[in-house]
Design a protein around this motif. Structure first.
Motif, PDB file in Angstrom:
ATOM      1  N   MET A  12      39.851  44.655  56.329  1.00 13.41           N
ATOM      2  CA  MET A  12      39.490  43.420  55.669  1.00 13.41           C
ATOM      3  C   MET A  12      39.708  43.584  54.169  1.00 13.41           C
ATOM      4  O   MET A  12      39.302  44.568  53.582  1.00 13.41           O
ATOM      5  N   THR A  13      40.334  42.619  53.552  1.00 17.18           N
ATOM      6  CA  THR A  13      40.627  42.673  52.128  1.00 17.18           C
ATOM      7  C   THR A  13      39.597  41.843  51.373  1.00 17.18           C
ATOM      8  O   THR A  13      39.278  40.728  51.766  1.00 17.18           O
ATOM      9  N   ALA A  14      39.108  42.406  50.286  1.00 19.93           N
ATOM     10  CA  ALA A  14      38.191  41.671  49.422  1.00 19.93           C
ATOM     11  C   ALA A  14      38.973  40.579  48.710  1.00 19.93           C
ATOM     12  O   ALA A  14      40.190  40.658  48.581  1.00 19.93           O
ATOM     13  N   PRO A  15      38.295  39.550  48.244  1.00 15.58           N
ATOM     14  CA  PRO A  15      39.002  38.497  47.507  1.00 15.58           C
ATOM     15  C   PRO A  15      39.765  39.101  46.334  1.00 15.58           C
ATOM     16  O   PRO A  15      39.317  40.065  45.714  1.00 15.58           O
ATOM     17  N   LEU A  16      40.899  38.509  46.042  1.00 12.90           N
ATOM     18  CA  LEU A  16      41.711  38.987  44.930  1.00 12.90           C
ATOM     19  C   LEU A  16      40.995  38.687  43.626  1.00 12.90           C
ATOM     20  O   LEU A  16      40.277  37.711  43.501  1.00 12.90           O
ATOM     21  N   HIS A  17      41.222  39.547  42.687  1.00  9.62           N
ATOM     22  CA  HIS A  17      40.619  39.356  41.373  1.00  9.62           C
ATOM     23  C   HIS A  17      41.386  38.263  40.644  1.00  9.62           C
ATOM     24  O   HIS A  17      42.601  38.176  40.745  1.00  9.62           O
ATOM     25  N   PRO A  18      40.684  37.432  39.885  1.00 18.37           N
ATOM     26  CA  PRO A  18      41.402  36.416  39.122  1.00 18.37           C
ATOM     27  C   PRO A  18      42.328  37.080  38.105  1.00 18.37           C
ATOM     28  O   PRO A  18      41.975  38.095  37.514  1.00 18.37           O
ATOM     29  N   GLU A  19      43.500  36.516  37.961  1.00 19.59           N
ATOM     30  CA  GLU A  19      44.451  37.049  36.982  1.00 19.59           C
ATOM     31  C   GLU A  19      43.962  36.715  35.577  1.00 19.59           C
ATOM     32  O   GLU A  19      43.536  35.596  35.308  1.00 19.59           O
ATOM     33  N   PRO A  20      44.008  37.685  34.675  1.00 22.53           N
ATOM     34  CA  PRO A  20      43.663  37.374  33.285  1.00 22.53           C
ATOM     35  C   PRO A  20      44.743  36.471  32.687  1.00 22.53           C
ATOM     36  O   PRO A  20      45.770  36.231  33.300  1.00 22.53           O
ATOM     37  N   ALA A  21      44.493  36.005  31.478  1.00 23.73           N
ATOM     38  CA  ALA A  21      45.430  35.101  30.816  1.00 23.73           C
ATOM     39  C   ALA A  21      46.840  35.688  30.800  1.00 23.73           C
ATOM     40  O   ALA A  21      47.817  34.968  30.984  1.00 23.73           O
ATOM     41  N   SER A  22      46.954  36.980  30.570  1.00 30.88           N
ATOM     42  CA  SER A  22      48.249  37.632  30.664  1.00 30.88           C
ATOM     43  C   SER A  22      48.134  38.736  31.701  1.00 30.88           C
ATOM     44  O   SER A  22      47.110  39.401  31.801  1.00 30.88           O
ATOM     45  N   ALA A  23      49.175  38.903  32.485  1.00 30.92           N
ATOM     46  CA  ALA A  23      49.148  39.902  33.547  1.00 30.92           C
ATOM     47  C   ALA A  23      48.997  41.293  32.942  1.00 30.92           C
ATOM     48  O   ALA A  23      49.575  41.590  31.901  1.00 30.92           O
ATOM     49  N   ALA A  52      43.812  43.821  43.642  1.00 34.87           N
ATOM     50  CA  ALA A  52      43.284  43.665  45.000  1.00 34.87           C
ATOM     51  C   ALA A  52      42.546  44.933  45.393  1.00 34.87           C
ATOM     52  O   ALA A  52      42.803  46.013  44.859  1.00 34.87           O
ATOM     53  N   GLU A  53      41.624  44.767  46.347  1.00 38.70           N
ATOM     54  CA  GLU A  53      40.860  45.872  46.904  1.00 38.70           C
ATOM     55  C   GLU A  53      40.938  45.765  48.419  1.00 38.70           C
ATOM     56  O   GLU A  53      41.065  44.667  48.957  1.00 38.70           O
ATOM     57  N   ALA A  54      40.838  46.910  49.095  1.00 45.35           N
ATOM     58  CA  ALA A  54      40.800  46.907  50.554  1.00 45.35           C
ATOM     59  C   ALA A  54      39.931  48.059  51.025  1.00 45.35           C
ATOM     60  O   ALA A  54      39.814  49.082  50.346  1.00 45.35           O
ATOM     61  N   GLU A  55      39.323  47.865  52.204  1.00 41.26           N
ATOM     62  CA  GLU A  55      38.451  48.898  52.760  1.00 41.26           C
ATOM     63  C   GLU A  55      39.011  49.491  54.043  1.00 41.26           C
ATOM     64  O   GLU A  55      38.435  50.415  54.602  1.00 41.26           O
ATOM     65  N   ASP A  56      40.141  48.949  54.531  1.00 49.19           N
ATOM     66  CA  ASP A  56      40.735  49.462  55.758  1.00 49.19           C
ATOM     67  C   ASP A  56      42.259  49.421  55.673  1.00 49.19           C
ATOM     68  O   ASP A  56      42.819  48.856  54.728  1.00 49.19           O
ATOM     69  N   GLU A  57      42.917  50.037  56.653  1.00 50.24           N
ATOM     70  CA  GLU A  57      44.376  50.165  56.617  1.00 50.24           C
ATOM     71  C   GLU A  57      45.080  48.806  56.657  1.00 50.24           C
ATOM     72  O   GLU A  57      45.981  48.551  55.857  1.00 50.24           O
ATOM     73  N   ALA A  58      44.661  47.932  57.556  1.00 54.01           N
ATOM     74  CA  ALA A  58      45.319  46.621  57.659  1.00 54.01           C
ATOM     75  C   ALA A  58      45.166  45.820  56.376  1.00 54.01           C
ATOM     76  O   ALA A  58      46.122  45.207  55.890  1.00 54.01           O
ATOM     77  N   GLY A  59      43.965  45.813  55.816  1.00 48.18           N
ATOM     78  CA  GLY A  59      43.734  45.099  54.564  1.00 48.18           C
ATOM     79  C   GLY A  59      44.525  45.691  53.415  1.00 48.18           C
ATOM     80  O   GLY A  59      45.041  44.968  52.558  1.00 48.18           O
ATOM     81  N   ALA A  60      44.644  47.018  53.407  1.00 44.57           N
ATOM     82  CA  ALA A  60      45.412  47.685  52.360  1.00 44.57           C
ATOM     83  C   ALA A  60      46.874  47.277  52.426  1.00 44.57           C
ATOM     84  O   ALA A  60      47.476  46.931  51.406  1.00 44.57           O
TER      85      ALA A  60
END
Length: 137
Positions: A1-12, A44-52
């Motif tokens: 399962m993948t955690a929600p993506l972090h919001p992108e800052p004003a500049s990448a 992005a963050e992930a806690e398992d292989e599929a999410g990664a």
């Protein structure tokens, strides 16, 4: 399962990181520490292989920090896929951050293209230094 993506800052960020770690506490701590580094963004963050694998494919980061023992699957499975299908994941640099640092495990990680292996027990500072040094200038 993948955690929600972090919001992108004003500049990448100059160095886009995907963090693969099953411990929510350690993942949170690492995200905070990495956020303090200039030019580094955990995308992005992930806690398992599929999410990664899903996060790596979607984000195509510059760097993947991968734990070997995950909620389901394994970090070795993630590394095998990165090596088998590099174009699919954007050819990120990969490092391992794990407690399982026995010589055969380290050798297998090296065979799978891991750039560095950091032991969770005593190499957190080295990991942070490595990430800071990896930021393009």
């Amino acid at each position: 399962m993948t955690a929600p993506l972090h919001p992108e800052p004003a500049s990448a960020p100059a160095l886009r990181v995907v963090l693969v770690e099953d411990s929510a506490m350690l993942r949170g701590m690492l995200c905070e520490m990495l956020a303090e580094l200039d030019g580094v963004g955990v995308v992005a963050e992930a806690e398992d292989e599929a999410g990664a694998l899903a996060a790596l494919e979607a984000q195509r980061p510059d760097l993947a920090i991968i734990d070997l023992e995950l909620r389901t699957g394994s970090g070795l499975g993630v590394l095998r896929q990165l090596q088998a299908e590099p174009e699919r994941y954007g050819r990120p640099r990969a490092v391992v951050f794990s407690n399982y640092g026995h010589a055969p495990v380290r050798a297998r990680c090296e065979q799978l293209g891991v750039e560095r292996f950091f032991d969770k027990s005593f190499q957190l500072d080295e990991l942070i230094d490595f990430v800071q040094a990896a930021v393009p200038r």
